[in-house]
Write an enzyme that holds these catalytic residues in place. Structure first.
Site, PDB file in Angstrom:
ATOM      1  N   LYS A  84      -3.171 -13.774   3.060  1.00  0.00           N
ATOM      2  CA  LYS A  84      -2.120 -14.590   3.692  1.00  0.00           C
ATOM      3  C   LYS A  84      -2.478 -14.875   5.151  1.00  0.00           C
ATOM      4  CE  LYS A  84       1.411 -12.832   0.547  1.00  0.00           C
ATOM      5  NZ  LYS A  84       2.497 -11.873   0.268  1.00  0.00           N
TER       6      LYS A  84
ATOM      7  N   GLN B 234       5.872  -7.488   3.444  1.00  0.00           N
ATOM      8  CA  GLN B 234       5.226  -7.326   2.141  1.00  0.00           C
ATOM      9  C   GLN B 234       5.930  -6.240   1.320  1.00  0.00           C
ATOM     10  OE1 GLN B 234       2.895  -9.301   0.926  1.00  0.00           O
ATOM     11  NE2 GLN B 234       2.431  -8.166  -0.929  1.00  0.00           N
TER      12      GLN B 234
ATOM     13  N   ASP C 111       9.928 -15.971   2.573  1.00  0.00           N
ATOM     14  CA  ASP C 111       9.865 -15.453   1.208  1.00  0.00           C
ATOM     15  C   ASP C 111      11.048 -15.948   0.367  1.00  0.00           C
ATOM     16  OD1 ASP C 111       7.847 -13.892   0.152  1.00  0.00           O
ATOM     17  OD2 ASP C 111       8.495 -12.065   1.155  1.00  0.00           O
TER      18      ASP C 111
HETATM   19  N1  GUN Z   1       4.752  -8.515  -3.158  1.00  0.00           N
HETATM   20  C1  GUN Z   1       4.325  -9.176  -4.264  1.00  0.00           C
HETATM   21  N2  GUN Z   1       4.672 -10.487  -4.183  1.00  0.00           N
HETATM   22  C2  GUN Z   1       5.325 -10.646  -3.017  1.00  0.00           C
HETATM   23  C3  GUN Z   1       5.923 -11.767  -2.372  1.00  0.00           C
HETATM   24  O1  GUN Z   1       5.931 -12.893  -2.871  1.00  0.00           O
HETATM   25  N3  GUN Z   1       6.509 -11.499  -1.187  1.00  0.00           N
HETATM   26  C4  GUN Z   1       6.525 -10.275  -0.627  1.00  0.00           C
HETATM   27  N4  GUN Z   1       7.131 -10.121   0.547  1.00  0.00           N
HETATM   28  N5  GUN Z   1       5.981  -9.209  -1.195  1.00  0.00           N
HETATM   29  C5  GUN Z   1       5.386  -9.400  -2.382  1.00  0.00           C
END
Ligand code: GUN
Length: 299
Positions: free
Chosen positions: A53, A97, A120
């Protein structure tokens, strides 16, 4: 034989739009799009995702900030960090995350993010906007938004008359995915681990979306001939045929056999996965545009 839906290509097109929008925003308003990603603890898979990311944010020309906190971080410390990012005008998107270490209350943390920085799409304000049919003023969860772009690449904007089945009911994916399909006029069923006769429910789907996290669970006889199959699962399984100790990535769909009777299918890897990161970038550049009242890029 099904058409393979190329998520890498679709994601690259989204990224091109993001780069152009970010650059325009910087040139016309002097605003550099900022994304902060917060990771707590040392789960290797989470570090891999977060690293990807951050790299993509840089490639898009963003101010990319990563906060890496130790596993022992307290609720109070994490809340204070989110608070400071909420107040930081150089940050337009905040992503914490998941999963967080067990001693932390994830929901309290997610709900403490300012909704307009919640890239998100997990804050109740954003989830509520989607649930009530407002797809324009909030932020939509990245994986369902990306999966929906792939559905639209096959079926167009209007899914009237089509049956869609989503297997999985999480807040992160299943629920928002079902709402996006419903908004596009599909007739939607949300199936899950307690659903009776799951295979026959799946066989009714013109659009089947699998997000259960069970490797290759969806078999060829679950598929209506010609259906569009979107595979959101990603699991690593042993692949002794590649040599001792080797492994490979698979989705929730038994790709090799489903390919024979589906109309279109996303591969794993290279399907929905690349779309998640692309839509995170899209949400972040949209959030930055909103802070200056600029016309939003469209995805
Ligand atoms: N962990 C797995 N997928 C995601 C996501 O799309 N966002 C976040 N914040 N954590 C994750």
């Amino acid at each position: 034989m099904a058409k393979m839906i190329d998520g890498k290509r679709a994601a690259a097109a989204v990224i091109e739009t993001v780069k152009a929008a970010a650059s325009r925003l910087e040139q016309t308003k002097g605003v550099r799009t900022g994304l902060a990603v917060v990771i707590v603890g040392d789960d290797p898979a989470s570090h891999t995702y977060v690293g990807a990311k951050g790299r993509m944010a840089k490639e898009c020309g963003f101010n990319s900030v990563q906060h890496t906190l130790p596993a022992e971080t307290t609720q109070d410390e994490l809340t204070k960090l989110v608070q400071s990012l909420n107040e930081d005008p150089s940050i337009h998107g905040i992503l914490v995350q998941l999963p967080l270490p067990k001693h932390l209350n994830s929901d309290a943390i997610i709900q403490s993010i300012r909704p307009d920085k919640d890239v998100d799409g997990l804050h109740v304000v954003n989830a509520g906007k989607l649930a009530t049919g407002d797809l324009t003023t909030g932020l939509i969860s990245c994986t369902p938004a990306g999966a929906m772009l792939l559905v639209r690449s096959i079926h167009g904007e209007d899914l009237s008359g089509l049956n869609a089945v989503v297997i999985g009911r999480s807040n992160l994916f299943g629920k928002p995915m079902a709402q996006l399909l419903l908004n596009a006029n599909a007739t939607v069923t949300t199936a899950h681990s307690r659903t009776k006769n799951l295979s026959s429910v799946a066989r009714g789907a013109d659009i089947l979306v699998a997000a259960v996290g069970r490797p290759e669970m969806v078999k060829a006889n679950w598929i209506k001939p010609g259906a569009t199959v979107i595979d959101v699962g990603i699991s690593r399984i042993a692949a002794p045929e590649r040599g001792e100790g080797k492994s490979r990535l698979v989705g929730d769909v038994a790709y090799g056999e489903v390919l024979q009777n589906a109309g279109a299918i996303t591969p794993v890897p290279g399907g929905v996965g690349p779309m998640t990161i692309a839509m995170l970038m899209a949400n972040t550049v949209v959030a930055a545009h909103r802070t200056c009242g600029m016309i939003l890029p469209e995805f």
